[in-house]
Design a protein around this motif. Structure first.
Motif, short mmCIF file in Angstrom:
data_model
loop_
_atom_site.label_atom_id
_atom_site.label_comp_id
_atom_site.label_asym_id
_atom_site.label_seq_id
_atom_site.Cartn_x
_atom_site.Cartn_y
_atom_site.Cartn_z
N TYR A 1 0.83 -1.20 0.00
CA TYR A 1 0.00 0.00 0.00
C TYR A 1 0.87 1.26 0.00
O TYR A 1 0.56 2.24 -0.67
CB TYR A 1 -0.93 0.00 1.22
N THR A 2 1.97 1.22 0.74
CA THR A 2 2.88 2.37 0.77
C THR A 2 3.47 2.63 -0.61
O THR A 2 3.54 3.78 -1.06
CB THR A 2 4.01 2.13 1.79
N SER A 3 3.90 1.56 -1.27
CA SER A 3 4.51 1.73 -2.61
C SER A 3 3.51 2.29 -3.61
O SER A 3 3.90 2.97 -4.57
CB SER A 3 5.06 0.39 -3.11
N LEU A 4 2.22 2.03 -3.39
CA LEU A 4 1.16 2.53 -4.29
C LEU A 4 0.60 3.87 -3.80
O LEU A 4 -0.37 4.37 -4.38
CB LEU A 4 0.04 1.50 -4.38
N LYS A 5 1.21 4.40 -2.72
CA LYS A 5 0.78 5.68 -2.14
C LYS A 5 -0.65 5.63 -1.59
O LYS A 5 -1.33 6.65 -1.51
CB LYS A 5 0.95 6.84 -3.14
N ALA B 1 -2.38 1.63 4.22
CA ALA B 1 -1.16 1.13 4.85
C ALA B 1 -1.19 1.38 6.36
O ALA B 1 -0.88 0.48 7.16
CB ALA B 1 0.06 1.81 4.24
N LEU B 2 -1.59 2.58 6.76
CA LEU B 2 -1.63 2.92 8.18
C LEU B 2 -2.66 2.07 8.92
O LEU B 2 -2.42 1.61 10.04
CB LEU B 2 -1.95 4.41 8.34
N ALA C 1 6.27 6.56 6.80
CA ALA C 1 6.55 7.96 7.14
C ALA C 1 7.48 8.59 6.11
O ALA C 1 7.28 9.74 5.68
CB ALA C 1 7.16 8.05 8.53
N TYR C 2 8.49 7.83 5.68
CA TYR C 2 9.44 8.33 4.68
C TYR C 2 8.73 8.61 3.36
O TYR C 2 8.94 9.66 2.74
CB TYR C 2 10.56 7.31 4.48
N SER C 3 7.88 7.69 2.93
CA SER C 3 7.18 7.86 1.66
C SER C 3 6.25 9.06 1.69
O SER C 3 6.04 9.74 0.69
CB SER C 3 6.38 6.59 1.33
N GLN C 4 5.70 9.35 2.88
CA GLN C 4 4.81 10.50 3.04
C GLN C 4 5.59 11.81 3.25
O GLN C 4 4.97 12.87 3.42
CB GLN C 4 3.88 10.28 4.23
#
Length: 381
Positions: A169-173, A178-179, A203-206
């Motif tokens: 989910y993080t990789s797909l934004k 994801a959270l 957190a890094y991706s955001q």
């Protein structure tokens, strides 16, 4: 160790009872083979003890398992297949055959067995996890997420499943998803490092840089220290404009962990500290490692530092090297401005101003057109 001994006792007791209808097994010898992990000898001994044809499902599955321990995977699958032909209701045998094929690298065949299992039992989270991993291996993102999601719904507190799904989910934004997944798993195990690592990547991706720094330190306090964490920590410090901590963090990376990107961000930290000599050094290190389309950017940064050090001719060389990799209107402008303002070279200034005007410009770059046209008119006089 205790569990291994219990397993050995279980295998031996079963095989001894099963053998009573044929002939006596030397249980002491079998125990010696298994305790000494001499699985090939154990497999050979059992094959002699249960001569063909063997038609007892329990004996076949035990022979299969001992063959697995001996790494005789084709033999193990053959035994399991024979057992399954007798008892086609056994999902346990299907699971074992799938696992053997994963070990043999035959993911397509393993997938076939896993799909047979979920056709009968849709509540097995482990099967969905394996299917997700197989889909991931062939870059089938849609099915990977689908399978991991099904596994997560069955076992929302499983940290490994939640981490895998959360990372997708993080990789797909899809940050809210994801959270949600990671928070649910963290409820029952907030100190789980696998979940913490996925939270850090989220957190890094955001671009939540302060949260990224805090998450990285929490991971390191829990004993997880690696290049990926240092890299993300260094970039977070850079974006927080804490250039000294950023440079120090990147310096903690081992040689094998250094890449063109870590060298580039190290250089940017030193530029932030106004240490252009070190910035140029690390930009050159980035160029030495470069395999990306960013080479022109690195040369442009070198030129910028050379200008600040009043090394204008070196800056010209760096800008021209940058142009060999990317004919950017911005580079034309910077080179023209350097010739115009620093080197007082009207001919070359005009050349690059005209190249800028002739280039395909973005909306933002269009704002400089009026100034450049007026400057060209002045230089012609």
């Amino acid at each position: 160790m205790k569990s291994i001994l219990l397993f050995i006792l279980f295998i031996c007791s079963f095989l001894i009872v099963s053998a009573q209808e044929s002939h006596k097994i030397d249980d002491g010898l079998l125990m010696e083979y298994l305790q000494g992990q001499r699985y090939n000898e154990a497999a050979d001994y059992l094959k002699k003890s249960f001569p063909e044809p063997v038609s007892d499902v329990k004996v076949l599955t035990r022979l299969a398992y001992i063959s697995q321990l001996a790494n005789r995977l084709p033999d193990a699958e053959a035994y399991y297949q024979r057992a399954y032909n007798i008892d086609t209701t056994s999902t346990g045998i299907l699971f074992s055959m799938a696992g053997i094929n994963l070990r043999r690298g035959n993911n397509t065949r393993a997938e076939k067995y896993y799909l047979q299992i979920i056709a009968r039992d849709t509540t097995n989270a482990a099967v969905y996890t394996h299917l997700g991993s197989i889909a991931e291996g062939r870059n089938d993102t849609l099915n990977a997420i689908n399978y991991y999601d099904k596994a997560n719904r069955l076992q929302p507190n499983d940290a490994d499943i939640a981490s895998q799904l959360g990372d997708y989910y993080t990789s797909l934004k899809q940050y809210d998803d994801a959270l949600r997944v990671l928070n649910k798993a963290a409820e029952s195990d907030p100190e789980n490092v696998t979940i913490q690592f996925s939270m850090m990547k989220l957190a890094y991706s955001q671009k939540k840089w302060k949260e990224t720094v805090d998450a990285c330190y929490k991971l390191m306090q829990n004993g997880l220290i690696n290049g990926q964490i240092y890299n993300k920590l260094g970039i977070a410090y850079f974006n927080l404009k804490d250039y000294a901590c950023g440079a120090e963090t990147f310096a903690s990376l081992k040689g094998i962990e250094q890449t063109e990107y870590t060298f580039y961000y190290t250089a940017l930290c030193y530029k932030g500290l106004k240490d252009d000599e070190k910035a140029i050094y690390f930009l050159n290190q980035a160029l030495f490692q470069a395999i990306s389309p960013n080479v022109a950017t690195y040369y442009g940064e070198i030129a910028d530092s050379d200008i600040k050090l009043n090394r204008n001719k070196k800056a010209v060389f760096a800008y021209q090297k940058a142009l060999q990799f990317a004919e950017s209107p911005t580079l034309y402008y910077l080179l023209a401005d350097l010739y115009d303002k620093k080197l007082k070279d009207k001919k070359n200034a005009l050349l690059y101003y005209k190249k800028y005007l002739a280039a395909k410009l973005s909306t933002k770059q269009q704002t400089y057109v009026a100034y450049i046209k007026s400057r060209v008119a002045e230089l012609k006089n």
